[in-house]
Enzyme design. Structure first.
Site, mmCIF file in Angstrom:
data_model
loop_
_atom_site.group_PDB
_atom_site.id
_atom_site.type_symbol
_atom_site.label_atom_id
_atom_site.label_comp_id
_atom_site.label_asym_id
_atom_site.label_seq_id
_atom_site.Cartn_x
_atom_site.Cartn_y
_atom_site.Cartn_z
ATOM 1 N N GLU A 96 -43.175 50.006 -11.068
ATOM 2 C CA GLU A 96 -44.365 50.032 -10.193
ATOM 3 C C GLU A 96 -45.487 50.737 -10.952
ATOM 4 O O GLU A 96 -45.402 50.960 -12.160
ATOM 5 C CB GLU A 96 -44.053 50.747 -8.876
ATOM 6 C CG GLU A 96 -43.546 52.171 -9.043
ATOM 7 C CD GLU A 96 -43.015 52.792 -7.756
ATOM 8 O OE1 GLU A 96 -42.789 52.082 -6.765
ATOM 9 O OE2 GLU A 96 -42.803 54.023 -7.766
ATOM 10 N N ASP A 151 -50.294 59.944 -7.487
ATOM 11 C CA ASP A 151 -50.788 58.616 -7.862
ATOM 12 C C ASP A 151 -52.268 58.627 -8.256
ATOM 13 O O ASP A 151 -53.056 57.808 -7.745
ATOM 14 C CB ASP A 151 -50.588 57.641 -6.688
ATOM 15 C CG ASP A 151 -49.180 57.678 -6.114
ATOM 16 O OD1 ASP A 151 -48.228 57.826 -6.886
ATOM 17 O OD2 ASP A 151 -49.048 57.561 -4.881
HETATM 18 O O1 FUB Z 1 -46.898 57.521 -3.584
HETATM 19 C C1 FUB Z 1 -46.168 56.468 -2.977
HETATM 20 C C2 FUB Z 1 -45.541 55.607 -4.027
HETATM 21 O O2 FUB Z 1 -44.729 56.409 -4.892
HETATM 22 C C3 FUB Z 1 -46.525 54.947 -4.967
HETATM 23 O O3 FUB Z 1 -47.180 53.857 -4.403
HETATM 24 C C4 FUB Z 1 -45.612 54.664 -6.099
HETATM 25 O O4 FUB Z 1 -46.254 54.260 -7.267
HETATM 26 C C5 FUB Z 1 -44.898 55.986 -6.230
HETATM 27 O O5 FUB Z 1 -45.669 56.940 -6.898
#
Ligand code: FUB
Length: 440
Positions: free
Chosen positions: A197, A27
């Site tokens: 997301e 991320d």
């Molecule tokens: O790394 C945890 C979660 O997985 C992130 O918040 C999402 O965007 C995905 O990458």
């Protein structure tokens, strides 16, 4: 001359993908700050993983040339968050913003044991980009079921906007001058197609871009939309990052020294979707402002500036002077008759004592090793404190000492420091360690 730069034999010619290899990171949110460096704020997949539950201990990475990245060390962990989930973990995709002399680190974290119902947007602040962060609580009125992945854009006129989202909903709103509350209400970002997301907003040539991951059958792609307004409505533009081989996709887009880059993650080191690694590739725009599909490479990106000269305060310690135990042995290798520590079975270790921490505080450890294993690991403890597992990908053979690993830890002032590397995760031979105190 920088007090943070790495030993000459750790410098790379291109950034390589994955770029960050010693710990698992995901991320990545990239920003260029006023000191002229580019920084990556990443989340940290703790090894061994349990889904994404145990993610914790955010690290920041900085570079002056896009190729050689310094681990700036850990900046925040769930134990530092008084309002957080009692069981800890779940420190997911963060972002950082700068305004009026203060750095604001935004991170999603649940406040209750029912983690997916209780997400909040935490804020920690510091006067420095990569150290000294203190938690300030969370932004009231935000979060809730599946609402994660904050991103903040500070616009050219000084106004700041926060975006976040998950579970098919993406919202945005303007932040107050104090960067700790939303002015009015968040609103839904309209016009995105198949939002999952990982919202990220940047501006180029007067146009706002909102990038995000989609819902493609467990191998998300990154899509984007554009607008002439920071809060939309948005016009959907397409996919610009195909699946990386990992079940999640998450990234950021930033310009550094005249070149645009895509920061993302894959699972190339671990082959596990919850043990991810940050990568960087170049990103190109067409004349009409649309984004070309990012070509995912193994070589990464070339330098945009000369590599910084090595830290003059660094000291190198040979493994032949280390204490070995638990079945570890000191072995003579043909090369220069040096002795190296072979750490292999569970309980075996190589410990460097009397390590000079100079005036105390952050210090980068640079480890030289050889291993024929595809992925050996070393369990690091510093003055008895657990630093979890470090990756030591194969150097080619167990007599090829080109293996390199580095991490930044905190040391005590003076020479009262003990650094231990323990085995049990593959046969590995340690040649030496350079300690590079940051002097900050
Ligand atoms: O790394 C945890 C979660 O997985 C992130 O918040 C999402 O965007 C995905 O990458």
């Amino acid at each position: 001359m920088s007090n943070k730069s790495m030993p000459a034999d750790f410098l790379k010619e291109t950034s390589q993908n994955p770029t960050i290899t010693t710990i698992f990171t995901a991320d990545p949110s990239a920003h260029v700050w006023e000191d002229g460096k580019v920084y990556i704020y990443a989340s940290h997949d703790m090894d061994p993983a349990r889904g994404c539950d145990l993610m914790d201990r955010y690290h920041v990475f900085s570079s002056e040339d896009m190729v050689n990245w310094i681990d700036e060390g850990e900046i925040l962990r769930s134990d530092d968050v008084a309002w957080g989930r009692p069981e800890g973990g779940f420190m997911w995709a963060p972002d950082c913003a700068y305004r009026n002399g203060t750095y604001y680190f935004y991170y999603p974290h649940p406040s209750g044991s029912k983690w997916n119902d209780t997400w909040k947007m935490g804020v920690a602040t510091s006067q420095n980009p990569a150290s000294g962060f203190t938690d300030r609580g969370y932004i009231t009125g935000l979060g809730g079921f599946a609402m994660i992945d904050p991103c903040v854009l500070v616009d050219d006129d000084g106004r700041a906007y926060m975006y976040y989202g998950g579970g098919s909903k993406c919202a945005g709103g303007e932040l107050n001058e104090d960067m700790m509350a939303i002015k009015g209400e968040m609103s839904e970002m309209v016009g995105l197609e198949d939002f999952h997301e990982a919202a990220w907003v940047f501006k180029r040539a007067g146009l706002y871009y909102l990038t995000y991951s989609d819902n493609l059958d467990n191998h998300n792609r990154m899509r984007y939309a554009t607008s002439v307004n920071p809060l939309g409505p948005w016009t959907y533009r397409g996919v610009f990052l195909e699946p990386t081989g990992c079940s999640t996709s998450h990234g950021s887009v930033a310009e550094y020294k005249g070149q645009w880059y895509m920061f993302y993650h894959n699972q190339a080191i671990s082959n596990q979707g919850n043990l991810r690694s940050v990568c960087i590739d170049r990103l190109y725009f067409n004349e009409d402002g649309t984004i070309q599909t990012v070509v995912q490479t193994k070589t990464g990106v070339p330098p945009v500036a000369p590599a910084p000269a090595p830290n003059p305060h660094q000291k190198t310690y040979s493994a032949e002077n280390s204490a070995v135990g638990g079945g570890a042995t000191l072995e003579t290798v043909v090369r220069g008759n040096a002795r190296v520590a072979r750490v292999h079975q569970d309980g075996s270790y190589c410990q460097f004592d009397q390590i000079d921490g100079d005036r105390g505080g952050r210090a980068a450890l640079y480890i030289r090793y050889a291993t024929a294993e595809r992925l050996a690991k070393l369990h690091l403890t510093v003055n008895g404190e657990d630093h979890s597992l470090l990756n030591a990908p194969s150097s080619g053979s167990d007599s090829d000492f080109s293996g390199r690993a580095s991490i930044t830890v905190r040391l005590r002032p003076g020479s009262d420091n003990a650094i231990r590397f323990a085995g049990g995760n593959g046969n590995i031979r340690i040649e030496s360690m350079t300690v590079s105190p940051f002097m900050d």
